[in-house]
Design a protein around this motif. Structure first.
Motif: not given
Length: 309
Positions: A77, A248, A264, A268, A271-272, A278-279, A282
């Motif tokens: 982020t 982290r 993680i 997370n 929330h993406t 970011e998605n 992951l």
């Protein structure tokens, strides 16, 4: 006048019976084939989908895969200064997996030897059903007990805040211990009794028979039990997430907080934005989890092929 019914001859009944058996064979084979095809198709579909999503970080977002795997800086982020290094999470996943296996392996194999060789009747009637019941306990129960009992205990008697790599290792050890014990017990009991009788006939004691004959003979199966336990530990998310701290950073000691790939991702992913960088990163973690899980399966297959008995 009504015609009298003619019963089929013995030859006709034999032909009819053969046809029915052949039809049952075809139906059974078709059903099994359909089930196998569905399983193969589901595995391929999951693998292809996860590979497609996981590779977008490198093909669409142009993230360097080497830096992604080796960098210790995770800041998705950070805007223009965002960084995506997952090495701390790979380290955390491997650390909790191998440390928990290191503790669970001797305990599980020792319990298996006790149930199969030292007290076989008591172990089969009492201990093994109890251990098998532990397999069915949901992982959230282990995590909750670790959160309310283990974490405060570690906080009061060890360095750190309680949430730590050590807490995750203890929870995973308890979780995989029934798996290792059950498979190891089956491996010891599957050994032919002639091995025991031959060793004892040559003058060996019971412990010498166990240590020098039975354990080497069952070693591939015992290693398979350990690897299967490690596979479960590596893929566990919820129980570890509740006690490990989910940071982290690379832990400096076993009493420091840590993070794993599974924790993680589960923390997370909700929330993406779907399709964001970011998605995608992951999803790449999920692809790495799948690849390492395949490696565990290949190891199990290799060990299964090396069974001596």
């Amino acid at each position: 006048m009504a015609k009298a019914s003619v019963s089929p001859s013995a030859e006709e009944r034999l032909i009819l019976t053969k046809k029915n058996r052949r039809w049952d064979e075809v139906r059974g084979r078709s059903l099994v084939t359909i089930c196998a095809v569905i399983m193969i198709a589901a595995t391929i579909a999951v693998t292809v989908f996860l590979a497609q999503k996981g590779l977008q970080s490198f093909t669409v977002n142009n993230i360097n895969p080497i830096a992604y795997l080796t960098s210790a800086n995770w800041n998705p982020t950070g805007g223009e200064n965002a960084s995506f290094g997952i090495f701390p999470f790979i380290f955390g996943s491997l650390a909790v997996t191998f440390l928990s296996a290191l503790i669970a392996a001797p305990l599980g194999i020792g319990a298996a030897i006790f149930m199969s060789e030292i007290a076989p009747k008591f172990g089969k009637k009492v201990l093994q059903p109890v251990i098998e019941l532990l397999v069915g306990i949901p992982s959230v129960v282990y995590g909750f007990i670790g959160l309310v009992v283990l974490v405060p205990l570690l906080r009061d008697h060890f360095p750190g805040i309680g949430f730590s790599l050590f807490a995750g290792v203890i929870v995973l050890t308890v979780m995989i211990l029934p798996t290792v014990t059950t498979i190891a017990t089956d491996a010891m009991r599957s050994l032919p009794n002639s091995l025991r009788q031959g060793s004892l006939a040559l003058g060996a004691t019971r412990w010498q028979t166990i240590r020098k004959v039975l354990i080497p003979a069952a070693l591939p199966s015992l290693l398979t039990a350990i690897v299967l336990g490690m596979a479960r530990a590596f893929g566990e998310a919820l129980a570890v997430q509740m006690v490990i701290g989910n940071t982290r950073d690379i832990p400096g000691s076993i009493f420091d907080t840590a993070g794993t790939l599974t924790t993680i991702v589960t923390l997370n992913i909700g929330h993406t934005t779907y399709g964001s960088i970011e998605n995608n990163t992951l999803w790449s973690m999920g692809l790495i989890l799948l690849i390492i899980s395949f490696l565990f399966i290949f190891v199990v297959r290799y060990l299964s092929g090396r069974r001596k008995i």
